[in-house]
Structure formats: structure tokens, C-alpha cells
Design a protein around this motif. Structure first.
Motif, PDB file in Angstrom:
ATOM      1  N   SER A 636       0.911  -1.531   0.435  1.00 33.59           N
ATOM      2  CA  SER A 636       0.266  -0.058   0.095  1.00 33.59           C
ATOM      3  C   SER A 636       0.819   1.708   0.136  1.00 33.59           C
ATOM      4  CB  SER A 636      -0.904   0.060   1.171  1.00 33.59           C
ATOM      5  OG  SER A 636      -0.117  -0.243   2.284  1.00 33.59           O
ATOM      6  N   ASP A 637       1.915   1.182  -0.327  1.00 35.80           N
ATOM      7  CA  ASP A 637       2.832   2.163   0.293  1.00 35.80           C
ATOM      8  C   ASP A 637       3.493   2.127  -1.522  1.00 35.80           C
ATOM      9  OD1 ASP A 637       3.672   2.803   2.790  1.00 35.80           O
ATOM     10  OD2 ASP A 637       3.983   0.945   3.144  1.00 35.80           O
ATOM     11  N   PRO A 638       3.251   4.311  -1.158  1.00 38.60           N
ATOM     12  CA  PRO A 638       4.203   4.356  -2.958  1.00 38.60           C
ATOM     13  C   PRO A 638       5.308   3.904  -2.603  1.00 38.60           C
ATOM     14  CG  PRO A 638       3.405   6.446  -1.659  1.00 38.60           C
ATOM     15  CD  PRO A 638       2.836   5.431  -0.531  1.00 38.60           C
ATOM     16  N   ILE A 639       6.522   3.590  -3.634  1.00 39.09           N
ATOM     17  CA  ILE A 639       7.748   3.729  -4.279  1.00 39.09           C
ATOM     18  C   ILE A 639       8.789   4.945  -4.037  1.00 39.09           C
ATOM     19  CG2 ILE A 639       7.735   2.872  -6.459  1.00 39.09           C
ATOM     20  CD1 ILE A 639       9.991   0.311  -5.571  1.00 39.09           C
ATOM     21  N   GLU A 640       9.549   5.004  -3.497  1.00 46.61           N
ATOM     22  CA  GLU A 640      10.149   5.903  -3.933  1.00 46.61           C
ATOM     23  C   GLU A 640      11.495   6.013  -4.580  1.00 46.61           C
ATOM     24  OE1 GLU A 640      12.516  10.440  -1.574  1.00 46.61           O
ATOM     25  OE2 GLU A 640      10.715   9.298  -0.878  1.00 46.61           O
ATOM     26  N   PHE A 641      11.895   6.023  -5.411  1.00 47.78           N
ATOM     27  CA  PHE A 641      12.754   5.433  -6.290  1.00 47.78           C
ATOM     28  C   PHE A 641      14.179   6.587  -7.212  1.00 47.78           C
ATOM     29  CE2 PHE A 641      13.481   4.116 -10.548  1.00 47.78           C
ATOM     30  CZ  PHE A 641      14.835   2.730 -10.625  1.00 47.78           C
ATOM     31  N   LYS A 642      15.107   6.529  -7.042  1.00 46.63           N
ATOM     32  CA  LYS A 642      16.154   7.149  -7.636  1.00 46.63           C
ATOM     33  C   LYS A 642      17.060   6.895  -8.245  1.00 46.63           C
ATOM     34  CE  LYS A 642      16.459  11.527  -8.355  1.00 46.63           C
ATOM     35  NZ  LYS A 642      16.363  13.645  -7.894  1.00 46.63           N
ATOM     36  N   PHE A 643      17.808   6.769  -9.767  1.00 48.96           N
ATOM     37  CA  PHE A 643      19.225   6.793  -9.504  1.00 48.96           C
ATOM     38  C   PHE A 643      20.186   7.016  -8.939  1.00 48.96           C
ATOM     39  CE2 PHE A 643      16.788   4.259 -13.401  1.00 48.96           C
ATOM     40  CZ  PHE A 643      17.898   3.345 -13.378  1.00 48.96           C
ATOM     41  N   LEU A 644      20.841   6.818  -8.899  1.00 47.77           N
ATOM     42  CA  LEU A 644      22.244   7.662  -8.176  1.00 47.77           C
ATOM     43  C   LEU A 644      22.630   9.149  -8.737  1.00 47.77           C
ATOM     44  CD1 LEU A 644      23.619   7.572  -5.116  1.00 47.77           C
ATOM     45  CD2 LEU A 644      25.343   6.061  -6.136  1.00 47.77           C
ATOM     46  N   ASP A 645      23.086   8.137  -9.559  1.00 47.96           N
ATOM     47  CA  ASP A 645      24.001   9.316 -11.003  1.00 47.96           C
ATOM     48  C   ASP A 645      22.737  11.002 -10.721  1.00 47.96           C
ATOM     49  OD1 ASP A 645      22.199   7.775 -12.375  1.00 47.96           O
ATOM     50  OD2 ASP A 645      23.168   7.688 -14.243  1.00 47.96           O
ATOM     51  N   ASP A 646      20.974   9.854 -11.094  1.00 44.34           N
ATOM     52  CA  ASP A 646      20.665  11.177 -11.742  1.00 44.34           C
ATOM     53  C   ASP A 646      20.826  12.045 -10.496  1.00 44.34           C
ATOM     54  OD1 ASP A 646      20.010  10.453 -14.132  1.00 44.34           O
ATOM     55  OD2 ASP A 646      18.077   9.562 -13.191  1.00 44.34           O
ATOM     56  N   ALA A 647      20.175  11.958  -8.978  1.00 42.65           N
ATOM     57  CA  ALA A 647      20.799  12.280  -7.713  1.00 42.65           C
ATOM     58  C   ALA A 647      21.683  13.621  -7.770  1.00 42.65           C
ATOM     59  CB  ALA A 647      20.415  11.395  -6.428  1.00 42.65           C
ATOM     60  N   LEU A 648      23.413  12.818  -8.635  1.00 42.49           N
ATOM     61  CA  LEU A 648      24.025  13.455  -8.041  1.00 42.49           C
ATOM     62  C   LEU A 648      23.620  14.478  -9.045  1.00 42.49           C
ATOM     63  CD1 LEU A 648      26.781  11.379  -7.215  1.00 42.49           C
ATOM     64  CD2 LEU A 648      26.380  12.787  -6.271  1.00 42.49           C
ATOM     65  N   ASN A 649      23.403  13.966 -10.860  1.00 41.91           N
ATOM     66  CA  ASN A 649      23.595  15.135 -11.318  1.00 41.91           C
ATOM     67  C   ASN A 649      22.623  16.532 -10.708  1.00 41.91           C
ATOM     68  OD1 ASN A 649      25.717  14.310 -13.101  1.00 41.91           O
ATOM     69  ND2 ASN A 649      24.118  12.939 -13.695  1.00 41.91           N
ATOM     70  N   THR A 650      21.669  16.148 -10.064  1.00 32.82           N
ATOM     71  CA  THR A 650      20.332  17.057  -9.720  1.00 32.82           C
ATOM     72  C   THR A 650      20.875  19.150  -9.427  1.00 32.82           C
ATOM     73  OG1 THR A 650      19.234  15.429  -8.868  1.00 32.82           O
ATOM     74  CG2 THR A 650      18.625  18.188  -8.546  1.00 32.82           C
ATOM     75  N   GLU A 655      23.109  25.131 -13.561  1.00 33.22           N
ATOM     76  CA  GLU A 655      24.056  25.720 -14.847  1.00 33.22           C
ATOM     77  C   GLU A 655      23.414  24.448 -16.322  1.00 33.22           C
ATOM     78  OE1 GLU A 655      25.954  27.315 -13.927  1.00 33.22           O
ATOM     79  OE2 GLU A 655      26.512  26.388 -12.105  1.00 33.22           O
ATOM     80  N   GLU A 656      23.227  23.266 -16.626  1.00 36.08           N
ATOM     81  CA  GLU A 656      22.635  23.043 -17.518  1.00 36.08           C
ATOM     82  C   GLU A 656      21.197  24.199 -17.743  1.00 36.08           C
ATOM     83  OE1 GLU A 656      20.538  18.818 -17.925  1.00 36.08           O
ATOM     84  OE2 GLU A 656      22.508  18.481 -18.892  1.00 36.08           O
ATOM     85  N   ARG A 657      20.320  24.405 -16.786  1.00 34.38           N
ATOM     86  CA  ARG A 657      19.350  25.141 -17.580  1.00 34.38           C
ATOM     87  C   ARG A 657      19.756  26.293 -17.399  1.00 34.38           C
ATOM     88  NH1 ARG A 657      17.414  25.420 -13.110  1.00 34.38           N
ATOM     89  NH2 ARG A 657      16.011  23.683 -12.730  1.00 34.38           N
ATOM     90  N   SER A 658      21.013  26.828 -16.939  1.00 35.86           N
ATOM     91  CA  SER A 658      21.328  28.402 -17.375  1.00 35.86           C
ATOM     92  C   SER A 658      21.866  28.492 -19.011  1.00 35.86           C
ATOM     93  CB  SER A 658      22.502  28.604 -16.610  1.00 35.86           C
ATOM     94  OG  SER A 658      22.249  28.623 -15.232  1.00 35.86           O
ATOM     95  N   ALA A 659      22.225  26.641 -19.428  1.00 37.52           N
ATOM     96  CA  ALA A 659      23.111  27.015 -20.605  1.00 37.52           C
ATOM     97  C   ALA A 659      22.931  27.063 -21.881  1.00 37.52           C
ATOM     98  CB  ALA A 659      23.922  25.145 -20.456  1.00 37.52           C
ATOM     99  N   LYS A 660      20.937  26.400 -20.926  1.00 40.58           N
ATOM    100  CA  LYS A 660      19.582  26.235 -22.578  1.00 40.58           C
ATOM    101  C   LYS A 660      19.088  27.870 -22.813  1.00 40.58           C
ATOM    102  CE  LYS A 660      18.499  21.552 -21.610  1.00 40.58           C
ATOM    103  NZ  LYS A 660      16.944  20.049 -20.567  1.00 40.58           N
ATOM    104  N   ILE A 661      18.873  28.870 -21.477  1.00 40.21           N
ATOM    105  CA  ILE A 661      18.636  29.949 -21.355  1.00 40.21           C
ATOM    106  C   ILE A 661      19.171  30.782 -22.096  1.00 40.21           C
ATOM    107  CG2 ILE A 661      18.001  31.557 -20.060  1.00 40.21           C
ATOM    108  CD1 ILE A 661      17.001  29.813 -17.823  1.00 40.21           C
ATOM    109  N   VAL A 662      21.083  30.465 -22.084  1.00 39.23           N
ATOM    110  CA  VAL A 662      21.118  32.009 -22.530  1.00 39.23           C
ATOM    111  C   VAL A 662      21.723  31.396 -24.482  1.00 39.23           C
ATOM    112  CG1 VAL A 662      24.342  32.746 -23.030  1.00 39.23           C
ATOM    113  CG2 VAL A 662      22.796  31.821 -20.877  1.00 39.23           C
ATOM    114  N   GLY A 663      21.986  30.100 -24.587  1.00 41.40           N
ATOM    115  CA  GLY A 663      21.847  29.009 -25.583  1.00 41.40           C
ATOM    116  C   GLY A 663      20.309  29.640 -26.858  1.00 41.40           C
ATOM    117  N   TYR A 664      19.484  29.059 -25.741  1.00 39.20           N
ATOM    118  CA  TYR A 664      17.866  29.805 -26.749  1.00 39.20           C
ATOM    119  C   TYR A 664      17.650  31.106 -27.310  1.00 39.20           C
ATOM    120  CZ  TYR A 664      15.741  25.282 -26.292  1.00 39.20           C
ATOM    121  OH  TYR A 664      15.242  23.803 -26.278  1.00 39.20           O
TER     122      TYR A 664
END
Length: 784
Positions: A636-650, A655-664
């Protein structure tokens, strides 16, 4: 007079449809970008400005600390005149049980009962002074209340959070993007926190008066006429008597920061419910917005000057029949202002169309009402006025200054050889090269951080948050997970890279130390692909009833100034044995150097997370089966799951968003520049059509004519490249100072930026050159 000028304006617009369309389209795109950027920046600058008590609220912080122990707020009230009330803040997540259906709680913000009196977050239901008077009270966001209870009135309804009963006493409007607080689903009383952590009434009393845990945000509201910002030194001296964090020189300053400064000047701390803005990035965005306005204005000027050759005789005839210079200037200003106004109207529709994508790009939730407000109207008027005046004044001044007889005889040579146009084109190329290079270096740094060798293997590992059911069946859970083909390790831990990391502060040999602390089991290092020199045992250290092994990283050894063989170190007056020393690893983001770290290998009971390491090829199957085992044990519990590399890259998403904003925006700035360069190429070809005709009559080939016309633009790109290099070098060096680990300023990015600018220029110019080179020379020479 006005109606005559108006008729002439429309006649000129329709006579030159291509140039009119380029003008209006370029300005519309530019105004859209400027209005979106200025709305974003305006919102960021106004963070927390809507609170009625904003001038009375302060965040408490020290030189080495910005979170405090539970009793410190009351200590401030008791010792500082003018302090009215305080609220502590903390965030945690859990599982909600309502009518035997379980949900993820999302962010639960724990605060004191005065929270809604201090801050002006609107309540849709409930009394601000009463909604949090009990530790069992809960205030829900409007969206989360609708998710749980539908359209019925939720007040008085009860639900469980991690096994504890709460009653809904209020509904608040979902937090907007104009506050430095995160967007919570639930707001609870801070007095509920120790109970959620498993303490009873006696344990709660101890927790509320204990100075050992300094993990909580603290805000104080002062009287209107207080001078609380000057009381920090006085408070520090008093706090030294009761609070260890200010003893032995750990913190030498204690201050009160005004609420409106917190967003930009205090670090984001998820566990106390705050986020942080980047003031430097806003400056960059405003600079880009200004550049776009300038580029758009330059385009308009160049396009008007392009047409000035055709309109020169019109101006000459007007002068002959008695028109004043002021009248001619008014004509051009009327046209430019009208075009600017028309472009703004189109920009409004473009803004509505691109707003959803802009929200994704900036991680905001602007509505149309948020964008089109009084500030939007003011910004629109300013943009129309600036572009209309600036873009219209230059061509009108250039044309109106010539004598009528000179214009009627033929286009003045000074009009054909306008040095100012060349300067403006160099500026546009410089902007293009700078923006391309900046985007390149931001992407390179982002790639560097994502692929940097952290000292452990972050791939093929994922975590699942434990529940009461999986904790009660921990051994069985581990056995079932280890049976999955391809699973290499299963570790139960309280801390892990990319997740929550605790701090351990202590005194060793008279020196204050602050270490990252990981409380893990013996399988933790296997789950991260780290090989230890020898096996470790949880009985390596025995302090009272506590048994654990202690592992230090090399930075910790250096901080403690230990000598080989690194057997032990002093923690206060006790001696702690060292089981092993391992190389440094980066468990946090690369913005800062590796911190001294201690790993305590302890009993894994009640660990909140399980790390699972598998093999790459079978990882999807492992994940699928691990989820199935979890659902079987905790259905009955919802699962909280995440890959370690995704957690680190958060940590690098910003910076990635900044690059996209400047890029566009760089792409659009280059597009707008290309429109202006296209106009200048047309202007150049038009001015040199007789020369082209003579050359073709004398046997010049099309390729030779194109080379002649393109050569000048290549020269301007080269000059712009030389100007852009030092600008980019300086800007990127300053930007990279924000990172402890950073990429190099590679020469090839400079070269690539220049090459791309050259290609853009040649593609833009070559079309006009080819058209001019293919024209029949008779057309150019028939009147000679």
C-alpha cells in the motif's frame, strides 16, 4: 500634415514588403524575448516582497552556520529587545494514509504557530492565528487538498502521516514562484517534528530544549522601530554561555539578514525548505536582454539605411518643395514607432504561444496574468519608445542633413559609404561570437562536472526509500533483492551521495572540526564500487552501548593532522579508533572542494534507504524486479526510487538550465543579427550594382563577383573575433571562479565560435551576392 505622413508611411511599407516584413519580424522576436526575460528577472528581483511584514522579518545566520538548535529562537526573544516572535523551519517527507489509501506526502514544511502571522501566505480556509496551535494540526495546499479530498470541505478531516494522526485545520493557496520557500504540500507544527522522529512527550520536551542538533532554519520578526540588525554582537556574547556552536571560536559572528536579501545571499537548504537565486545570472540575462534590444535597433537602422538609397530622392524632392528637416525627421520617427508598436502587438501573441516552453526552460510557473500585468505594460511602452526613437532617429538624421540638390543629382557618397553601418555590423558579429563561445564553455563545464571522476562508481546503482513494512522485514527484503540475477550489492544506509548528508562537529586537540558524516553498513562501499583494503567490523569501536567502525577520507586525515599509521584521533576527550583511511571522493557537487568525511559503519536497523548495485546490461530487469519485491512487502506504500547518478546530477541542473536559457536566446540574437546583415548585404549589392555590371561586361565570373562582395564581410567577422576573444576570456574566467573543479578555456571553442559566425555571415550574405552577380549588367548600365 499628420495624415499625409501617415499615408506616406503605409505607401512605403507596402512598396517594400520584404524589408517591412524583416523589420517587423525581427523586432517582434526581439521584443518577445525582452519581455519574457524582463518578466522573469522582475519576478526574481521581487522575491518575498509581497509579505506585509517584509521589513520586520530577518533570517538568523552566523559566519559558519545558518541553521540552529530548537531552543535558540526563544533565547533570542528572551535576550534581544524588539524581537516579537520567531519561527523555526524544517522539511521532511513521508507517507500519508487516508481511508487506507497511501500517498507520497511530498514536501512537509514544519514551522511554528506564528508562521502565517509573520508571512503573508494567503489562507483559503482557516484562521492564521489558530491553524497550527496544536502539534496534530495540518494545513494543506489547495492542490494537495483537492488530491486527497476532492471538492468536499477538508476542514476537520483526519489522515495519518508516517503513522501519526493529523487533523486538517486550514487550506493555503499554493506557493508561487515569488518566495524563497519551497512549495510544500503540507505545513505542520514544528512541535510535531520530534514525534515524527519517534520521540514521546518526554523526548519532545528534551528535543525542544536541547542545543545538540543545529539543523533548523530560524526567522525572527522584530518591532517596526527596532534596530535588531545591530544587536548581533550582543546576542553572540550572550549565546556563548549556553550554545556550543558559538564556543571555542566555531562562529565569531551572529547576524540578522533582512528577508528580501535571503533569496540571493543565503544558500539553498532543502531540509529547511529554502531555495536560492543567482544574482549574477540575472545580471547576465539583463545584459542579454539589453543586447537583443540594441541588435534589434541596429537591424532597423541598417534596414532603413538600406532603403535610404531608394528614398533619397523622395527626401530631396520634399526639401525642394519646402519641407523642413524637422518634418522629415518626424516622418521617419512616425514610421519607426508604428513598426515598433505593430511588432509589440505581434510579440504579445508570440509571448502567449511560447510561455509554456519558457516556463519549462526557467523552471517557473508563470501564468498569462503574471506576465501581462502593469509592469508588462510599462516595459512594453519603454521598449516601443526606445526602439521607435533610437531606430528612427539615425536614418532620419542621415538623410535630412544632405542638401536637396546633392540628393536629386544622385545618392551622396557619404550615404554609400557609411562607416557607422560597418561599426554596427562588427558589433552584431561580436555579440554572436561572444554568445556562441559563452554557450560552448557553459556546456563544456557542465559536461566536465557530469563526467568527472568522483572516486566511486555512480552508475548502475539506485536507491529506494524504506517503509515501516520493509524495515520490519529487512533481512527478508535483502535476501530477495540479492536473489535477483545481476545484483552485486545491497546496502542499508542513512546517508548516501546525492542524498541527505549529516554534519559532525567536534573538537580534536583544541581545533574545531566540521566533517561530513555517513552512517552506513558494511555493504555501502561495495554498492559504490569501492574496494577496501581489509574487512571491517562494527565492533572496531565501542563507546557505551554504541558499536561501530570508523573510516576517514584523506582530507579528514589532513585536517586532523594525523601521522601514519593513522590508528586513532581525539574526539573531544575520547579516543576514536580508525579502522581504515580511504582516498578522497566527491559526494557533493563540484562547486566546492572535497570535505573531510567520516564513515561510521553501524547497525543498519531503521536505516531509511537501501542502495542496490547491479550490472549495466541487466539493470532495467533488476529495477523492475526490485520494485516488484518492494510492492509485495509494502503493497500500500508508494515507492520512492531514483538512480544515484540522477540524484548527483541534480546539483548541476541549474547550470544546464542556464546553458539552455543562454543558448536559446543566443540563437534568437544571432537570427536577429542575421536579418540585419542580410539587409546590409542587400544595401552593399545595391550600391555596387554599376561596379558589378562593369566587371561582368569585362569578363568577371559570378564566383569572382561573389568573392568580391563577401570579402568585406569576412573582414568584419575577423575584426569582431579579435574584439570578442578578450571579452569571453574575462567573462568565463570570472564565471568559472564559482567552481572548485573546472574545465579549461579551450582554444577550439574560441575558434569554433568564430567559424560559426563566419559561416552564418557567408550563408546570409551569399544569397544577396549570388543574386547581384547573376543580374544582367545591361540593367545596371542602361542609363550610363
Amino acid at each position: 500634415m499628420f495624415w499625409t505622413q501617415l499615408k506616406l508611411m503605409f505607401r512605403n511599407l507596402f512598396r517594400n514588403k520584404l524589408y517591412s516584413a524583416i523589420n517587423i519580424l525581427g523586432l517582434a522576436i526581439a521584443i518577445t524575448l525582452v519581455l519574457l526575460l524582463s518578466s522573469y528577472v522582475s519576478n526574481e528581483r521581487s522575491i518575498d516582497s509581497f509579505h506585509a511584514n517584509k521589513d520586520q522579518i530577518y533570517r538568523v545566520y552566523g559566519d559558519n552556520i545558518n541553521t540552529f538548535a530548537p531552543p535558540f529562537g526563544q533565547f533570542i526573544l528572551d535576550n534581544i529587545t524588539g524581537a516579537e516572535c520567531y519561527t523555526r523551519t524544517f522539511v521532511q517527507e513521508g507517507t500519508i494514509n487516508y481511508k487506507n489509501i497511501k500517498y507520497k506526502s511530498g514536501k512537509c514544511l514544519l514551522v511554528d504557530s506564528v508562521f502565517f502571522r509573520m508571512f503573508s501566505f494567503p489562507l483559503e480556509r482557516g484562521n492564521p492565528d489558530e491553524v497550527l496551535v496544536s502539534y496534530q494540526n495540518a494545513v494543506l495546499s489547495a492542490s494537495f487538498a483537492h488530491k486527497l479530498f476532492g471538492t468536499s470541505n477538508p476542514l476537520g478531516e483526519s489522515f495519518e502521516l508516517d503513522g501519526h494522526q493529523f487533523t486538517v485545520t486550514g487550506i493555503f493557496q499554493d506557493f508561487k514562484d515569488n518566495t524563497h520557500f519551497i512549495k510544500p504540500n503540507i505545513i505542520l507544527s514544528f512541535s510535531a517534528l520530534p514525534r515524527l522522529w519517534g520521540n514521546g512527550d518526554e523526548g519532545t520536551k528534551y528535543f525542544m530544549n536541547d542545543y545538540s542538533n543545529s539543523s533548523f532554519g530560524l526567522y525572527v520578526m522584530a518591532n517596526k522601530n527596532s534596530n535588531i540588525m545591530k544587536r548581533g554582537p550582543e546576542l553572540l556574547e550572550k549565546a556563548k554561555d549556553v550554545y556550543w556552536i558559538f564556543q571555542n571560536g566555531r562562529n565569531t559572528e551572529l547576524s540578522f539578514m533582512p528577508l528580501e536579501d535571503v533569496y540571493f545571499k543565503q544558500g539553498a537548504l532543502d531540509y529547511i525548505g529554502t531555495r536560492q537565486g543567482n544574482e549574477k545570472f540575472l545580471t547576465i540575462l539583463m545584459f542579454i536582454a539589453g543586447i537583443i534590444v540594441v541588435v534589434a535597433a541596429i537591424n532597423y537602422i541598417n534596414l532603413n539605411i538600406t532603403q535610404s538609397v531608394r528614398r533619397a530622392k523622395e527626401v530631396g524632392i520634399k526639401k525642394i518643395i519646402g519641407s523642413l528637416r524637422l518634418s522629415i525627421i518626424q516622418q521617419f520617427l512616425l514610421e519607426s514607432t508604428f513598426i515598433s508598436l505593430l511588432a509589440t502587438i505581434i510579440a504579445v501573441f508570440l509571448t502567449i504561444v511560447v510561455l509554456p516552453e519558457f516556463n519549462k526552460l526557467t523552471d517557473n510557473s508563470f501564468s498569462i496574468a503574471d506576465i501581462f500585468n502593469g509592469g508588462f505594460l510599462l516595459r512594453s511602452i519603454i521598449v516601443v519608445f526606445i526602439i521607435g526613437i533610437v531606430a528612427g532617429i539615425f536614418p532620419s538624421l542621415i538623410l535630412s542633413r544632405f542638401k536637396a540638390i546633392d540628393i536629386v543629382k544622385g545618392t551622396p557618397s557619404r550615404l554609400k559609404n557609411n562607416f557607422g553601418q560597418r561599426v554596427m555590423v562588427v558589433f552584431q558579429y561580436t555579440v554572436s561570437i561572444v554568445l556562441i563561445a559563452v554557450v560552448g564553455f557553459i556546456l563544456k563545464q557542465n559536461d566536465f562536472m557530469r563526467n568527472y571522476d568522483l572516486g566511486f562508481d555512480k552508475d548502475n546503482t539506485f536507491y529506494i526509500r524504506m517503509t515501516k513494512e520493509t524495515n520490519d522485514q529487512r533481512d527478508a527484503f535483502e535476501n530477495e533483492l540479492m536473489k535477483i540475477p545481476g545484483v552485486k550489492a545491497v546496502s542499508f544506509c542513512q546517508d548516501f551521495p546525492g542524498g541527505p548528508i549529516n554534519n559532525s562537529s567536534f573538537v580534536s586537540n583544541g581545533k574545531n572540526q566540521s566533517f561530513d558524516e555517513f552512517r552506513v553498513d558494511t555493504a555501502f562501499f561495495s554498492a559504490l564500487g569501492i574496494t577496501l583494503e581489509h574487512n571491517i567490523s562494527t565492533s572496531d569501536n565501542v563507546f557505551g552501548d554504541n558499536k561501530y567502525a570508523c573510516i576517514l577520507n584523506q582530507t579528514a586525515v589532513n585536517e586532523l593532522e594525523l601521522k601514519p599509521p593513522y590508528d586513532e584521533f581525539k574526539r573531544y576527550d575520547a579516543v576514536e579508533k580508525i579502522s581504515q583511511v580511504i582516498p578522497d571522493m566527491n559526494f557533493r557537487s563540484l562547486y566546492k572542494k572535497t570535505r573531510p568525511t567520516v564513515f561510521h559503519i553501524t547497525d543498519r536497523s531503521a536505516a531509511p534507504f537501501v542502495l542496490i548495485r547491479g550490472t549495466g546490461g541487466s539493470l532495467p530487469t533488476i529495477v523492475k524486479k526490485a520494485k516488484a519485491i518492494f510492492k509485495e512487502m509494502s503493497p500500500s506504500d508508494p515507492i520512492e526510487f531514483k538512480f544515484l547518478d540522477d540524484a548527483l546530477n541534480t546539483a548541476y541542473n541549474k547550470e544546464e538550465r542556464s546553458a539552455k536559457i543562454v543558448g536559446y536566446f543566443a540563437i534568437f540574437a544571432i537570427l536577429i543579427s542575421s536579418l540585419g546583415i542580410f539587409a546590409l548585404a542587400s544595401y552593399t549589392a545595391q550600391n555596387r550594382k554599376k561596379e558589378i555590371g562593369v566587371r561582368k561586361v569585362n569578363g568577371a565570373k559570378i564566383s569572382q563577383v561573389m568573392l568580391m562582395l563577401n570579402r568585406g564581410f569576412v573582414k568584419w567577422v575577423a575584426i569582431a573575433f579579435l574584439i570578442a576573444i578578450p571579452i569571453v576570456w574575462f567573462a568565463m574566467n570570472k564565471w568559472l571562479e564559482n567552481f572548485a573543479y573546472k574545465t579549461s578555456l579551450s582554444w577550439w571553442i574560441f575558434a569554433l565560435a568564430g567559424l560559426l559566425a563566419l559561416v552564418i555571415a557567408l550563408v546570409t550574405v551569399s544569397w544577396q551576392s549570388w543574386r547581384a552577380a547573376n543580374k544582367n549588367p545591361v540593367e545596371a548600365l542602361r542609363y550610363e
